[in-house]
Design an enzyme around this catalytic site. Sequence first.
Site, PDB file in Angstrom:
ATOM      1  N   ARG B  46      -5.523   7.625   9.783  1.00  0.00           N
ATOM      2  CA  ARG B  46      -5.462   6.781   8.597  1.00  0.00           C
ATOM      3  C   ARG B  46      -6.830   6.189   8.312  1.00  0.00           C
ATOM      4  O   ARG B  46      -7.744   6.324   9.115  1.00  0.00           O
ATOM      5  CB  ARG B  46      -4.418   5.675   8.774  1.00  0.00           C
ATOM      6  N   GLY B  47      -6.932   5.507   7.161  1.00  0.00           N
ATOM      7  CA  GLY B  47      -8.221   4.979   6.734  1.00  0.00           C
ATOM      8  C   GLY B  47      -8.807   5.982   5.754  1.00  0.00           C
ATOM      9  O   GLY B  47      -8.866   7.178   6.049  1.00  0.00           O
ATOM     10  N   ALA B  48      -9.233   5.478   4.585  1.00  0.00           N
ATOM     11  CA  ALA B  48      -9.639   6.390   3.507  1.00  0.00           C
ATOM     12  C   ALA B  48     -10.683   7.423   3.950  1.00  0.00           C
ATOM     13  O   ALA B  48     -10.469   8.628   3.770  1.00  0.00           O
ATOM     14  CB  ALA B  48     -10.117   5.577   2.307  1.00  0.00           C
ATOM     15  N   ARG B  89      -0.841  11.955   0.976  1.00  0.00           N
ATOM     16  CA  ARG B  89      -0.896  10.548   0.552  1.00  0.00           C
ATOM     17  C   ARG B  89      -1.602  10.456  -0.801  1.00  0.00           C
ATOM     18  O   ARG B  89      -2.611  11.121  -1.022  1.00  0.00           O
ATOM     19  CB  ARG B  89      -1.605   9.686   1.611  1.00  0.00           C
ATOM     20  N   GLN B 196      -1.713  -2.745  11.139  1.00  0.00           N
ATOM     21  CA  GLN B 196      -3.004  -2.173  11.516  1.00  0.00           C
ATOM     22  C   GLN B 196      -3.988  -3.247  11.977  1.00  0.00           C
ATOM     23  O   GLN B 196      -4.863  -2.976  12.800  1.00  0.00           O
ATOM     24  CB  GLN B 196      -3.627  -1.411  10.335  1.00  0.00           C
ATOM     25  N   ASP B 237      -9.584   1.878  -0.571  1.00  0.00           N
ATOM     26  CA  ASP B 237      -9.031   3.236  -0.594  1.00  0.00           C
ATOM     27  C   ASP B 237      -9.386   3.986  -1.868  1.00  0.00           C
ATOM     28  O   ASP B 237      -9.386   5.210  -1.894  1.00  0.00           O
ATOM     29  CB  ASP B 237      -7.513   3.197  -0.406  1.00  0.00           C
ATOM     30  N   ASN B 247      -6.783  -1.314  -2.120  1.00  0.00           N
ATOM     31  CA  ASN B 247      -6.881  -1.378  -0.658  1.00  0.00           C
ATOM     32  C   ASN B 247      -5.494  -1.756  -0.137  1.00  0.00           C
ATOM     33  O   ASN B 247      -4.557  -1.996  -0.906  1.00  0.00           O
ATOM     34  CB  ASN B 247      -7.951  -2.391  -0.231  1.00  0.00           C
ATOM     35  N   LYS B 248      -5.360  -1.794   1.162  1.00  0.00           N
ATOM     36  CA  LYS B 248      -4.079  -2.092   1.815  1.00  0.00           C
ATOM     37  C   LYS B 248      -3.369  -3.276   1.162  1.00  0.00           C
ATOM     38  O   LYS B 248      -4.002  -4.267   0.811  1.00  0.00           O
ATOM     39  CB  LYS B 248      -4.351  -2.400   3.286  1.00  0.00           C
TER      40      LYS B 248
END
Lengths: 345, 345
Positions: B46-48, B89, B196, B237, B247-248
């Site tokens: 995960r993570g852009a 995603r 996270q 993201d 973003n998240k």
Amino acid sequence: MPVATISWKNGKVRYIDQTLLPHKVKFVDCGDVKKLWSAIKRLEVRGAPAIGIAGALGVVLGTKDSKAKNSGQFLAEVKRTVKYLASARPTAVNLFWALERMECVAKTHNKLSFDKIKDILLAEALKILDEDKKACRRMAGYGAALVKNGDVILTHCNAGGLATADYGTALGVLFEAKRQGKRFSVYADETRPLLQGARLTTWELMHEKIDTTLICDNMAASLMAKGKIDKIFVGADRIARNGDAANKIGTYSLAVLAKHHNVPFYVVAPVSTFDLKIKSGKEIPIEERDGDEVRCILGKPIAPKNVKVYNPAFDVTPNELIAAIVTERGIFRKPYTKSLGKLKK
Amino acid sequence: MPVATISWKNGKVRYIDQTLLPHKVKFVDCGDVKKLWSAIKRLEVRGAPAIGIAGALGVVLGTKDSKAKNSGQFLAEVKRTVKYLASARPTAVNLFWALERMECVAKTHNKLSFDKIKDILLAEALKILDEDKKACRRMAGYGAALVKNGDVILTHCNAGGLATADYGTALGVLFEAKRQGKRFSVYADETRPLLQGARLTTWELMHEKIDTTLICDNMAASLMAKGKIDKIFVGADRIARNGDAANKIGTYSLAVLAKHHNVPFYVVAPVSTFDLKIKSGKEIPIEERDGDEVRCILGKPIAPKNVKVYNPAFDVTPNELIAAIVTERGIFRKPYTKSLGKLKK
């Protein structure tokens, strides 16, 4: 109606162990003041009005087997019990208010026999319980007028039947609006760390067949940005004379977000939640709880074991962010220093 | 330095299964594109920036055993693989950007033998990985200048080594500031629903001996009200041409709170995170994930089983709430339509 959260049965305090909800509805009959203290501390009994009632009944439990030989000794015992119960949790003022009432009634009647004083203490505790029931209904009546057809309402933590002797505070408003036939839906913040929103509020709202959606606390802003929240209703644990209101951690966050998005933010609380001795929210002590409440969920670790944690149980919402405070004596509005000026408990 | 989150080893993609952190550091060697798709979907990777790299390496996996008989068939296979991986995603643009690069390079060289094209695809994926490493270091260098001695910094989700090929974005800034000998401390939002912050960010920060305190997402406002937060650093993201940044979930909430409390709010992201084709954040698709991510924690239910859930994985922070965007090409400031005007990927 949700089940009775706290009551007096056969010489014991009967309460629902809220730490087990929504998976298990377990009633505990508690005849021991130490066990009751621990139940308050551990949030088996929670919600500002409910812990006021628990405290009052706790004084009955703590003095029922008194071995005092004179009224001075008996009163000292009442005071010790009051002080002990007051140490369970520091923020919700209803606990101190109820304990003060109990101590006061014991003092007033200290010329009577112990048995008579014990009867009077029990009667006073049951009166506090009964008053809370009535206050819930009245608050609900006033607050329901604020709910319109089509409203989408956000709430935080649990301010329902489980937090009181009856209908609840913020949720009482919604139950009454529903009873009146209004159509609306509710988003419930899960309310970390102890998840009262996810565990208790959704359970109560669904029980009353109210359209309910659960979100994580950090999702509320996103809903507001989309114009999807019309009103916010929350309870309170202590309200200062100027209207500053302490409530479950995360409430202040919602109030700031509400201001940014022009969403009215309402606090619903009985007069027993007001601390008229303090001028502002700055004087409200904020309970900090064990870091493991954040580090672990359902007993399982979610973070490095040795990570530092900051875990305040409450925050304070300044009066200017509160559109109105709904009480059993009507709705108070800004400026609160004026509208609350003559309020007496 | 944190361990390598994603790399290429012996013809396979080696990644850390982040769903098991911080309790278990498990490396997975993945030679199958379907398994990699699922790893991206399930947030094992995960993570852009990291999912951009995973996507690029995924194209290598998806075409290595090609049975194509001519270059047209091979290119069709590349396209199918790209389309398939893009479906894992929807929000982080790095994935689409990396996949587009892979498809483009295959097209450019489609006159060569399949073996040569495969070599070129692998070289391109490794170049994307290497560029991300370098971008992390450069962002960190620019961003570290924003950190002062004594700062208390808040971050959300995980924008660290685990989200990239190297140092991280927002956390890279902190790692570099630490390396430069600056004294500061960090609050990490736990970041529900998938935690996270609690699981990954605290782990990374503590590994680098940075003073770290974990909080629930709903506690950040209370810290800001007390003046305890000096700066906020988050990753992103997808960033639109006008500076609006997805973003998240929970990031937008922090940005509004930061504005209310006059706390500078910084976004740190490589140029690969910009989507220069879209004018504003309104065009960013927001992934909604399964409600059970909210209903359950670590597989255990925390709410009534049948409760409705709203579970957006991201939110969009409008440009006016962002004090600066730190990239590997320097720091961009408001007005973003001007400062980002000439930016090219």
